[in-house]
Design an enzyme around this catalytic site. Structure first.
Site, PDB file in Angstrom:
ATOM      1  N   SER A   1       0.729  -1.157  -0.263  1.00  0.00           N
ATOM      2  CA  SER A   1       0.120   0.179   0.312  1.00  0.00           C
ATOM      3  C   SER A   1       0.328   1.402  -0.380  1.00  0.00           C
ATOM      4  CB  SER A   1      -0.765  -0.029   0.918  1.00  0.00           C
ATOM      5  OG  SER A   1      -1.421   1.339   1.376  1.00  0.00           O
TER       6      SER A   1
ATOM      7  N   TYR B   1      -1.367  -1.385  10.026  1.00  0.00           N
ATOM      8  CA  TYR B   1      -1.450  -1.602   8.877  1.00  0.00           C
ATOM      9  C   TYR B   1      -0.830  -0.576   8.254  1.00  0.00           C
ATOM     10  CZ  TYR B   1      -3.487  -1.091   4.217  1.00  0.00           C
ATOM     11  OH  TYR B   1      -3.665  -1.091   2.830  1.00  0.00           O
TER      12      TYR B   1
END
Length: 269
Positions: free
Chosen positions: A143, A156
């Site tokens: 990401s 995350y």
């Protein structure tokens, strides 16, 4: 050589029943690969299998599994040991925004399992088989949120940094054995955490658009930042040519250390 000849008969897509994972299933089936579709919801998996078989004429297998569980390998082996898995896509990532001190430790450990532990498990398991065959492909979902430590998605963010650095290392190592590896770093993607966003919304991309960019970079670069907006936002912090050069330098350095001093010890105690 066709895509299927280069990589193998079957692909395993972790989180493939919908969204970006579903788009990966479509792209791999379009290339003629049979697909193991996995996810947490049996009905969604069955629907994806039917669509792949009808649209592309490939064989499929479904596996209902929670990649946040502590031990996933026995389920994976039971479902795939009779198959030649030549391509792995790990498209699993639990994201949510909150102040770190408001986090629940049990869920954060579950998140670590889903975002990193199971990814490591599958990458190691299937890459050993790929190495024996001298061919294979691995795509790991990272990401843009992992390029720097990102407040409010802190765990995350850290797991996605793990994903792309693991992919970079494997890109450097496993190319010697005919295995291509890529980490994809998308930004805001419709159909993931933003299912209600309309296509064409500025700063957003679709899962299919991410997949197409990933396949353009696959077999060339260790990482790809997907989407013009995302590249503008994080590109200054992520120079891919320089990273490729540094990976190869580290590879040579590690090989020299192994030759001169051994590999170290992974045993406990």
């Amino acid at each position: 050589m066709s895509f299927k000849e280069k990589y193998g008969t079957w692909a395993f897509v972790a989180g493939g029943s919908e969204g970006m994972g579903g788009a990966f299933c479509d792209r791999l089936a379009k290339e003629g690969m049979n697909v193991v579709v996995t996810g947490r919801h049996a009905e969604k998996i069955a629907n994806k299998q039917k669509q792949l078989e009808a649209d592309f004429g490939v064989a499929t297998r479904g596996l209902t599994i929670d990649f946040g569980d502590d031990e996933i390998l026995p389920q994976v082996k039971a479902a795939t040991d009779d198959l030649e898995i030549g391509f792995l896509v790990y498209n699993v990532g639990l994201a949510s925004m909150a102040l770190f001190t408001e986090r629940d430790i049990d869920f954060e450990l579950y998140r670590l399992n889903a975002n990193t532990k199971s990814m490591l498990t599958l990458s190691l398991h299937f890459s050993k088989q790929m190495k024996e065959r001298g061919k294979g492909g691995i795509i790991l979902l990272s990401s843009s949120g992992g390029v720097v430590g990102s407040p409010y998605i802190q765990t995350y963010s850290a797991t996605k940094a793990y994903a792309f650095t693991l992919a970079e290392a494997l890109w450097g190592e496993l190319s010697d054995f005919g295995i291509d590896v890529l980490a994809i770093l998308p930004g805001n993607t419709i159909g993931q955490n933003f299912a209600e966003v309309a296509p064409g919304t500025p700063s957003f991309q679709t899962g299919a658009e991410v997949v197409e960019e990933a396949f353009q970079a696959f077999g060339v670069d260790p990482t790809v930042i997907c989407g013009d907006y995302t590249r503008q936002e994080v590109g200054d912090n992520f120079n891919i040519p320089k990273r490729k050069e540094q990976i190869l330098k580290f590879k040579a350095a590690m090989q020299a250390l192994q030759k001169d001093f051994g590999t170290g010890n992974d045993t406990k105690g």
